[in-house]
Design a protein around this motif. Structure first.
Motif, PDB file in Angstrom:
ATOM      1  N   ALA A 182      -5.320  55.834  35.283  1.00  0.00           N
ATOM      2  CA  ALA A 182      -4.348  54.896  34.965  1.00  0.00           C
ATOM      3  C   ALA A 182      -3.102  55.330  33.966  1.00  0.00           C
ATOM      4  CB  ALA A 182      -5.160  53.546  34.137  1.00  0.00           C
ATOM      5  N   ALA A 183      -2.197  54.849  33.740  1.00  0.00           N
ATOM      6  CA  ALA A 183      -1.259  55.304  32.643  1.00  0.00           C
ATOM      7  C   ALA A 183      -0.522  54.300  31.987  1.00  0.00           C
ATOM      8  CB  ALA A 183      -0.025  55.869  33.470  1.00  0.00           C
ATOM      9  N   PHE A 184      -0.493  54.638  30.571  1.00  0.00           N
ATOM     10  CA  PHE A 184       0.209  54.134  29.551  1.00  0.00           C
ATOM     11  C   PHE A 184       1.718  54.289  29.749  1.00  0.00           C
ATOM     12  CE2 PHE A 184      -3.698  54.053  27.108  1.00  0.00           C
ATOM     13  CZ  PHE A 184      -3.918  52.628  27.230  1.00  0.00           C
ATOM     14  N   GLY A 185       2.581  53.194  29.528  1.00  0.00           N
ATOM     15  CA  GLY A 185       4.110  53.625  29.530  1.00  0.00           C
ATOM     16  C   GLY A 185       4.450  53.013  28.084  1.00  0.00           C
ATOM     17  N   ALA A 186       5.025  53.721  27.287  1.00  0.00           N
ATOM     18  CA  ALA A 186       5.550  53.400  25.844  1.00  0.00           C
ATOM     19  C   ALA A 186       6.959  53.754  25.839  1.00  0.00           C
ATOM     20  CB  ALA A 186       4.739  54.121  24.931  1.00  0.00           C
ATOM     21  N   TYR A 187       7.707  52.724  25.211  1.00  0.00           N
ATOM     22  CA  TYR A 187       9.113  52.563  25.232  1.00  0.00           C
ATOM     23  C   TYR A 187       9.490  51.889  23.774  1.00  0.00           C
ATOM     24  CZ  TYR A 187      14.059  52.218  25.975  1.00  0.00           C
ATOM     25  OH  TYR A 187      15.547  52.551  25.831  1.00  0.00           O
TER      26      TYR A 187
END
Length: 293
Positions: free
Chosen positions: A150-155
Motif C-alpha cells: 500500500a502507499a501513503f500520499g501526503a500533500y
C-alpha cells in the motif's frame, strides 16, 4: 418561534449568496431554521452558492508526517496568520506530527501526555503560548497504518493551509498516491465512493431535487428521470472516485487509480480553521456604542 434577526439574515446570505430580502423571506417561511431556509432557497432555485459555514477561517497550520507503514495528520491553531509564518510555530507543528506517529496515542488526552525532550506535548504547547504571545491549541489529529502493499500520499497546500493524507491499496507508488492527495486538496470530496453516502443524506437531497423539479413546472412524467439524473450528478460530485481527475479530466480518479492497479482505501483532509467561528468585529456598531454612551 426563532426571531429572524439581522445577524441570522447575514449568516444565510453569506452561506447562500442570495439577496437580503430573499434571505429574510426564506427565514420567515421556515420560522428561523437556517438549515430549512437553505433547503427552501435551493428548492426555489435562489441559492447561488453553497458557501458552507464550516469554511469560516481560523489560523494555524496542518501537517502530515509519514514513517514507514505509519502516518499522521495534525492541525494546530493560532490566533493570527502571522504566527503560522513563525519558525518556532512551524517547528512545533512538525514535531507534534512526528511524535503522534511514533507514540500512537488513542485520543487527544493521550496525545497531550506524549513525552518530549522538554516535557510533554501539552507543556510545550503551553510554553509556545507564553513565548509566541498567542493562544496556541492542538485541535485534532488522525493516525493511519498501512500494509506493505500500500502507499501513503501526503500533500500540503499553501505551506499547510490544507493537508491531505490518502491511503491506496494495491500499489507502493507514492507518486500516484500524492497525485490523488493533490486532487483531494483541490476538489474536496466528501467520500471515497458513493457507497459511503448515508441513506439519510440521499433522502434529503432527493427531497430538495424533487421540489426543484416541481417548482420548475416540469411535467410529472419526466420529474422522476430528472431527479435521478441530478442525484447521480450530485453523488459523482461528492465522491472521490467518480470525480474528474484534475491532472487528466478525461478520466475519473477511480479510473486513474485502477490504471495503476490500485484502489483508494481512505483519505483525510484537514483545512485549517474549518468549523471554527472566528470573532468578527463590527466597526460601525463599536463606534455607535461609544457615541451612545
Amino acid at each position: 418561534m426563532t426571531q429572524v434577526t439581522a445577524q441570522l439574515v447575514k449568516k444565510l446570505r453569506d452561506m447562500t449568496g442570495v439577496g437580503m430580502m430573499d434571505a429574510k423571506k426564506a427565514l420567515v417561511a421556515v420560522e428561523g431554521d437556517i438549515d430549512k431556509a437553505i433547503d427552501h432557497l435551493r428548492e426555489n432555485g435562489m441559492a447561488k452558492a453553497a458557501k458552507k459555514a464550516d469554511r469560516v477561517a481560523a489560523e494555524g497550520l496542518a501537517s502530515v508526517y509519514v514513517e514507514g507503514n505509519n502516518a499522521a495528520i495534525v492541525e494546530i491553531n493560532s490566533e493570527t496568520d502571522f504566527v503560522s509564518k513563525n519558525e518556532q510555530f512551524q517547528t512545533l507543528v512538525a514535531e507534534v506530527t512526528r511524535q503522534v506517529v511514533e507514540a500512537n496515542p488513542a485520543n487527544m488526552e493521550e496525545a497531550l501526555e506524549i513525552k518530549t525532550a522538554n516535557g510533554t506535548i501539552g507543556s510545550e504547547i503551553m510554553e509556545a503560548n507564553t513565548v509566541i504571545g498567542e493562544k496556541i491549541s492542538f485541535r485534532r489529529f488522525e493516525r493511519v497504518t498501512k500494509d506493505d502493499n500500500a502507499a501513503f500520499g501526503a500533500y500540503l497546500h499553501m505551506g499547510g493551509r490544507i493537508a491531505v493524507l490518502v491511503l491506496l491499496d494495491g500499489t507502493t507508488d507514492e507518486e500516484v498516491a500524492r497525485d490523488v492527495a493533490m486532487h483531494i486538496a483541490a476538489i474536496n470530496p466528501k467520500y471515497v465512493s458513493r457507497d459511503q453516502v448515508s441513506q439519510e443524506e440521499i433522502a434529503h437531497e432527493t427531497k430538495v431535487l424533487t421540489e426543484q423539479a416541481l417548482n420548475e413546472g416540469k411535467p410529472a412524467n419526466i420529474v422522476e428521470k430528472m431527479i435521478q439524473g441530478r442525484l447521480n450528478k450530485y453523488l459523482a460530485e461528492i465522491s472521490l472516485v467518480d470525480q474528474s481527475f484534475v491532472k487528466n479530466p478525461d478520466q475519473t480518479v477511480g479510473e486513474f487509480v485502477a490504471s495503476k492497479g490500485a484502489t483508494v482505501k481512505s483519505f483525510i483532509r484537514f483545512e485549517v480553521g474549518e468549523g471554527i467561528e472566528k470573532r468578527e468585529d463590527n466597526f460601525v456598531d463599536e463606534v455607535m456604542s461609544q457615541v451612545n454612551k
